[in-house]
Design a protein around this motif. Structure first.
Motif, PDB file in Angstrom:
ATOM      1  N   THR A   1      28.501  43.696  37.103  1.00  0.00           N
ATOM      2  CA  THR A   1      29.799  44.190  36.646  1.00  0.00           C
ATOM      3  C   THR A   1      30.026  45.629  37.105  1.00  0.00           C
ATOM      4  OG1 THR A   1      29.809  42.733  34.738  1.00  0.00           O
ATOM      5  CG2 THR A   1      31.170  44.699  34.595  1.00  0.00           C
ATOM      6  N   GLY A   2      28.973  46.450  36.964  1.00  0.00           N
ATOM      7  CA  GLY A   2      29.076  47.836  37.405  1.00  0.00           C
ATOM      8  C   GLY A   2      29.394  47.914  38.887  1.00  0.00           C
ATOM      9  N   LEU A   3      28.750  47.045  39.675  1.00  0.00           N
ATOM     10  CA  LEU A   3      28.996  47.036  41.118  1.00  0.00           C
ATOM     11  C   LEU A   3      30.424  46.612  41.437  1.00  0.00           C
ATOM     12  CD1 LEU A   3      25.653  45.581  42.506  1.00  0.00           C
ATOM     13  CD2 LEU A   3      26.615  47.843  42.937  1.00  0.00           C
ATOM     14  N   ILE A   4      30.897  45.564  40.748  1.00  0.00           N
ATOM     15  CA  ILE A   4      32.272  45.092  40.988  1.00  0.00           C
ATOM     16  C   ILE A   4      33.253  46.230  40.718  1.00  0.00           C
ATOM     17  CG2 ILE A   4      34.082  43.555  40.110  1.00  0.00           C
ATOM     18  CD1 ILE A   4      31.821  41.486  39.604  1.00  0.00           C
ATOM     19  N   GLY A   5      33.033  46.927  39.586  1.00  0.00           N
ATOM     20  CA  GLY A   5      33.923  48.035  39.235  1.00  0.00           C
ATOM     21  C   GLY A   5      33.864  49.150  40.257  1.00  0.00           C
ATOM     22  N   ALA A   6      32.644  49.516  40.656  1.00  0.00           N
ATOM     23  CA  ALA A   6      32.476  50.632  41.584  1.00  0.00           C
ATOM     24  C   ALA A   6      33.071  50.317  42.942  1.00  0.00           C
ATOM     25  CB  ALA A   6      30.993  50.985  41.719  1.00  0.00           C
ATOM     26  N   ILE A   7      32.976  49.037  43.359  1.00  0.00           N
ATOM     27  CA  ILE A   7      33.424  48.668  44.700  1.00  0.00           C
ATOM     28  C   ILE A   7      34.926  48.385  44.733  1.00  0.00           C
ATOM     29  CG2 ILE A   7      33.189  46.918  46.523  1.00  0.00           C
ATOM     30  CD1 ILE A   7      30.208  46.740  45.645  1.00  0.00           C
ATOM     31  N   SER A   8      35.444  47.668  43.716  1.00  0.00           N
ATOM     32  CA  SER A   8      36.849  47.241  43.807  1.00  0.00           C
ATOM     33  C   SER A   8      37.786  48.080  42.951  1.00  0.00           C
ATOM     34  CB  SER A   8      36.970  45.765  43.414  1.00  0.00           C
ATOM     35  OG  SER A   8      36.622  45.601  42.050  1.00  0.00           O
ATOM     36  N   GLY A   9      37.232  48.959  42.100  1.00  0.00           N
ATOM     37  CA  GLY A   9      38.073  49.724  41.176  1.00  0.00           C
ATOM     38  C   GLY A   9      39.188  50.489  41.861  1.00  0.00           C
ATOM     39  N   LYS A  10      38.842  51.175  42.959  1.00  0.00           N
ATOM     40  CA  LYS A  10      39.812  51.997  43.681  1.00  0.00           C
ATOM     41  C   LYS A  10      41.057  51.189  44.061  1.00  0.00           C
ATOM     42  CE  LYS A  10      40.131  54.699  47.950  1.00  0.00           C
ATOM     43  NZ  LYS A  10      41.520  54.304  48.141  1.00  0.00           N
ATOM     44  N   TYR A  11      40.833  49.976  44.590  1.00  0.00           N
ATOM     45  CA  TYR A  11      41.951  49.163  45.061  1.00  0.00           C
ATOM     46  C   TYR A  11      42.789  48.674  43.887  1.00  0.00           C
ATOM     47  CZ  TYR A  11      38.806  49.459  48.975  1.00  0.00           C
ATOM     48  OH  TYR A  11      37.970  49.952  49.934  1.00  0.00           O
ATOM     49  N   LEU A  12      42.091  48.315  42.800  1.00  0.00           N
ATOM     50  CA  LEU A  12      42.805  47.856  41.605  1.00  0.00           C
ATOM     51  C   LEU A  12      43.683  48.982  41.056  1.00  0.00           C
ATOM     52  CD1 LEU A  12      43.001  45.548  39.398  1.00  0.00           C
ATOM     53  CD2 LEU A  12      41.340  46.886  38.125  1.00  0.00           C
ATOM     54  N   PHE A  13      43.125  50.195  40.949  1.00  0.00           N
ATOM     55  CA  PHE A  13      43.891  51.331  40.407  1.00  0.00           C
ATOM     56  C   PHE A  13      45.070  51.666  41.306  1.00  0.00           C
ATOM     57  CE2 PHE A  13      39.606  52.732  38.550  1.00  0.00           C
ATOM     58  CZ  PHE A  13      39.828  52.010  37.401  1.00  0.00           C
ATOM     59  N   ASP A  14      44.854  51.617  42.634  1.00  0.00           N
ATOM     60  CA  ASP A  14      45.950  51.887  43.564  1.00  0.00           C
ATOM     61  C   ASP A  14      47.076  50.884  43.349  1.00  0.00           C
ATOM     62  OD1 ASP A  14      44.626  54.014  44.587  1.00  0.00           O
ATOM     63  OD2 ASP A  14      43.913  53.016  46.402  1.00  0.00           O
ATOM     64  N   ALA A  15      46.688  49.615  43.105  1.00  0.00           N
ATOM     65  CA  ALA A  15      47.691  48.572  42.928  1.00  0.00           C
ATOM     66  C   ALA A  15      48.446  48.758  41.613  1.00  0.00           C
ATOM     67  CB  ALA A  15      47.028  47.188  42.968  1.00  0.00           C
ATOM     68  N   LEU A  16      47.776  49.314  40.592  1.00  0.00           N
ATOM     69  CA  LEU A  16      48.424  49.499  39.287  1.00  0.00           C
ATOM     70  C   LEU A  16      49.402  50.672  39.306  1.00  0.00           C
ATOM     71  CD1 LEU A  16      45.421  48.905  36.860  1.00  0.00           C
ATOM     72  CD2 LEU A  16      47.404  47.430  37.173  1.00  0.00           C
ATOM     73  N   GLY A  17      49.215  51.579  40.278  1.00  0.00           N
ATOM     74  CA  GLY A  17      50.178  52.648  40.472  1.00  0.00           C
ATOM     75  C   GLY A  17      50.020  53.850  39.557  1.00  0.00           C
ATOM     76  N   ARG A  18      50.133  55.047  40.120  1.00  0.00           N
ATOM     77  CA  ARG A  18      50.169  56.331  39.417  1.00  0.00           C
ATOM     78  C   ARG A  18      49.147  56.474  38.280  1.00  0.00           C
ATOM     79  NH1 ARG A  18      54.984  58.768  37.406  1.00  0.00           N
ATOM     80  NH2 ARG A  18      55.926  56.765  36.985  1.00  0.00           N
ATOM     81  N   LEU A  19      47.893  56.346  38.609  1.00  0.00           N
ATOM     82  CA  LEU A  19      46.829  56.605  37.639  1.00  0.00           C
ATOM     83  C   LEU A  19      46.074  57.846  38.092  1.00  0.00           C
ATOM     84  CD1 LEU A  19      45.508  52.978  37.113  1.00  0.00           C
ATOM     85  CD2 LEU A  19      46.612  54.387  35.380  1.00  0.00           C
ATOM     86  N   GLY A  20      45.937  58.836  37.197  1.00  0.00           N
ATOM     87  CA  GLY A  20      45.237  60.063  37.535  1.00  0.00           C
ATOM     88  C   GLY A  20      43.734  59.866  37.490  1.00  0.00           C
ATOM     89  N   PRO A  21      42.988  60.898  37.934  1.00  0.00           N
ATOM     90  CA  PRO A  21      41.522  60.795  37.923  1.00  0.00           C
ATOM     91  C   PRO A  21      40.963  60.573  36.517  1.00  0.00           C
ATOM     92  CG  PRO A  21      42.249  63.009  38.576  1.00  0.00           C
ATOM     93  CD  PRO A  21      43.458  62.134  38.555  1.00  0.00           C
ATOM     94  N   ALA A  22      41.628  61.123  35.479  1.00  0.00           N
ATOM     95  CA  ALA A  22      41.123  60.934  34.116  1.00  0.00           C
ATOM     96  C   ALA A  22      41.147  59.456  33.736  1.00  0.00           C
ATOM     97  CB  ALA A  22      41.953  61.754  33.137  1.00  0.00           C
ATOM     98  N   GLU A  23      42.296  58.789  33.974  1.00  0.00           N
ATOM     99  CA  GLU A  23      42.402  57.372  33.616  1.00  0.00           C
ATOM    100  C   GLU A  23      41.442  56.518  34.444  1.00  0.00           C
ATOM    101  OE1 GLU A  23      45.305  59.065  34.320  1.00  0.00           O
ATOM    102  OE2 GLU A  23      46.666  58.808  32.599  1.00  0.00           O
ATOM    103  N   ARG A  24      41.354  56.829  35.746  1.00  0.00           N
ATOM    104  CA  ARG A  24      40.460  56.057  36.615  1.00  0.00           C
ATOM    105  C   ARG A  24      39.011  56.191  36.171  1.00  0.00           C
ATOM    106  NH1 ARG A  24      42.412  55.508  42.427  1.00  0.00           N
ATOM    107  NH2 ARG A  24      44.649  55.452  42.218  1.00  0.00           N
ATOM    108  N   GLY A  25      38.587  57.447  35.965  1.00  0.00           N
ATOM    109  CA  GLY A  25      37.208  57.680  35.563  1.00  0.00           C
ATOM    110  C   GLY A  25      36.901  57.053  34.223  1.00  0.00           C
ATOM    111  N   PHE A  26      37.837  57.206  33.284  1.00  0.00           N
ATOM    112  CA  PHE A  26      37.621  56.678  31.942  1.00  0.00           C
ATOM    113  C   PHE A  26      37.500  55.155  31.978  1.00  0.00           C
ATOM    114  CE2 PHE A  26      38.528  55.955  27.435  1.00  0.00           C
ATOM    115  CZ  PHE A  26      37.748  56.952  26.882  1.00  0.00           C
ATOM    116  N   ALA A  27      38.328  54.515  32.810  1.00  0.00           N
ATOM    117  CA  ALA A  27      38.268  53.057  32.926  1.00  0.00           C
ATOM    118  C   ALA A  27      36.948  52.620  33.550  1.00  0.00           C
ATOM    119  CB  ALA A  27      39.440  52.548  33.764  1.00  0.00           C
ATOM    120  N   LEU A  28      36.480  53.345  34.565  1.00  0.00           N
ATOM    121  CA  LEU A  28      35.209  52.986  35.204  1.00  0.00           C
ATOM    122  C   LEU A  28      34.054  53.126  34.210  1.00  0.00           C
ATOM    123  CD1 LEU A  28      35.507  54.475  38.801  1.00  0.00           C
ATOM    124  CD2 LEU A  28      35.253  52.069  38.173  1.00  0.00           C
ATOM    125  N   GLY A  29      34.065  54.211  33.408  1.00  0.00           N
ATOM    126  CA  GLY A  29      32.998  54.395  32.428  1.00  0.00           C
ATOM    127  C   GLY A  29      33.026  53.336  31.345  1.00  0.00           C
TER     128      GLY A  29
END
Lengths: 241, 121
Positions: A165-193
């Motif tokens: 699960t950690g690997l899936i998040g680390a590898i695909s998270g960036k693309y998912l967040f880009d697709a969700l639109g306008r997410l800052g580093p705080a939201e991205r980091g918090f979601a990954l953690g």
């Protein structure tokens, strides 16, 4: 040649082998990851695991023998979870000021991850022992093992699911967040953690300092909450055996 | 001096973890030992003298957090038969639930932070 074989048999039987192989492979994978500019697909954990799996298969080394050496690295997971108290302490003012949004997001995200895993697994006809091992998969591996044990799952499997699960998040998270639109580093980091625990948080720390801080914060909160809540929820749902 | 800090800090983390393990077992608490240890550490950090050593050890450990998952992650090779049997189901479950978890956390945090900011105005 005979001498070399004997030497290899000796070396591969000592704990030295597992420890050295893990560290050297990881360092090589990490150097490559840096060289390609932290590209998600070059995730160092993924490539270290793949390379070592290949090495163990080719050399015929059984996993327990490998682990007798690698356990020294594995052992550090415990103190590392304790160490998560440090980023929580550093951000205590922020935590106090935003306690409701942060706790709310961890609760919503954590239950969405655990709930959807159990639900989809159940719909696809997975056996109960697997479902119980899937429930804590977005919690960091050492804690996931403890929770799975309490739920009546298989701790080793829970740890593997957590790492995947950690690997899936680390590898695909960036693309998912880009697709969700306008997410800052705080939201991205918090979601990954929250949803991709230590490996996701490690990725966030490598990419952006704010994302890393929020990932560590989420990791600390999520570990406490899921350790408290998952066994309770499972008991209510009648999952625990 | 800083090498002394790492060692002192590591000792501090291990003492917290040991106390956490002991408390978890003795009092039959639902929290795993390391998690209790983290809570104990948060209390211990009120002592100013402990902060620099704990910072040094915590930063060293957390900087390479992902390395620590390699041994247990490699455990996947001992469950290959199970993965062969339920491989695609597990893949679907892990992928979809990870995306749902990530999206739910990111979107709910964005929503809750904005609502908090709007209420403060």
């Amino acid at each position: 040649m005979q001498d070399f074989v004997q030497l290899w048999v000796y070396l591969s039987a000592t704990p030295l082998f597992g420890l050295t192989a893990t560290l050297v492979t990881y360092l090589a994978a990490y150097a490559f990851y840096q060289r390609v500019g932290h590209a998600p697909w070059a995730n160092p954990v993924l490539w270290t695991v793949l390379m070592l799996a290949l090495l163990l298969t080719v050399s015929g080394t059984p996993y327990p023998r490998y682990f007798s050496g690698a356990q020294f690295i594995h052992f550090l997971l415990g103190p590392a979870v304790v160490a998560l108290g440090w980023p929580l302490w550093l951000r205590r003012a922020e935590l106090r000021a935003r306690v409701v949004p942060l706790l709310g997001a961890v609760l919503i995200g954590g239950s969405a991850a655990a709930g959807s895993a159990v639900l989809i697994g159940w719909l696809l006809g997975l056996p109960p022992a697997l479902l119980r091992s899937l429930a804590p998969k977005s919690v960091t591996a050492p804690v996931a093992m403890g929770i799975a044990e309490q739920l009546g799952g298989v701790p080793a499997l829970a740890a593997v699911f957590a790492v995947l699960t950690g690997l899936i998040g680390a590898i695909s998270g960036k693309y998912l967040f880009d697709a969700l639109g306008r997410l800052g580093p705080a939201e991205r980091g918090f979601a990954l953690g929250t949803a991709a625990h230590g490996i996701g948080a490690a990725r966030a720390m490598q990419v952006h300092p704010d994302a890393g801080a929020y990932a560590a914060l989420a990791l600390g909160l999520q570990v406490i909450l899921s350790a408290l809540l998952l066994p309770l929820v499972a008991r209510v749902l009648g999952l625990a055996g | 001096m800083s090498s002394m800090n790492v060692l002192n800090g590591l000792a501090c983390l291990l003492v917290c973890q040991s106390a956490g393990e002991a408390a978890s077992r003795l009092l039959a608490l639902p929290l795993p030992g390391p998690v209790l240890g983290m809570l104990l550490l948060l209390g211990a950090l009120r002592v100013e003298r402990l902060r620099a050593p704990v910072a040094a050890a915590a930063e060293a450990l957390l900087a390479h957090f992902s390395l620590l998952f390699v041994p247990v992650g490699l455990g996947v090779i001992t469950h290959l038969d199970l993965l062969r049997q339920y491989g695609w189901q597990l893949m679907v479950v892990l992928l979809v639930s990870a995306w749902i978890g990530l999206a739910a956390t990111a979107l709910s945090l964005r929503f809750l932070l904005r609502r908090g900011a709007a209420a403060a105005d």
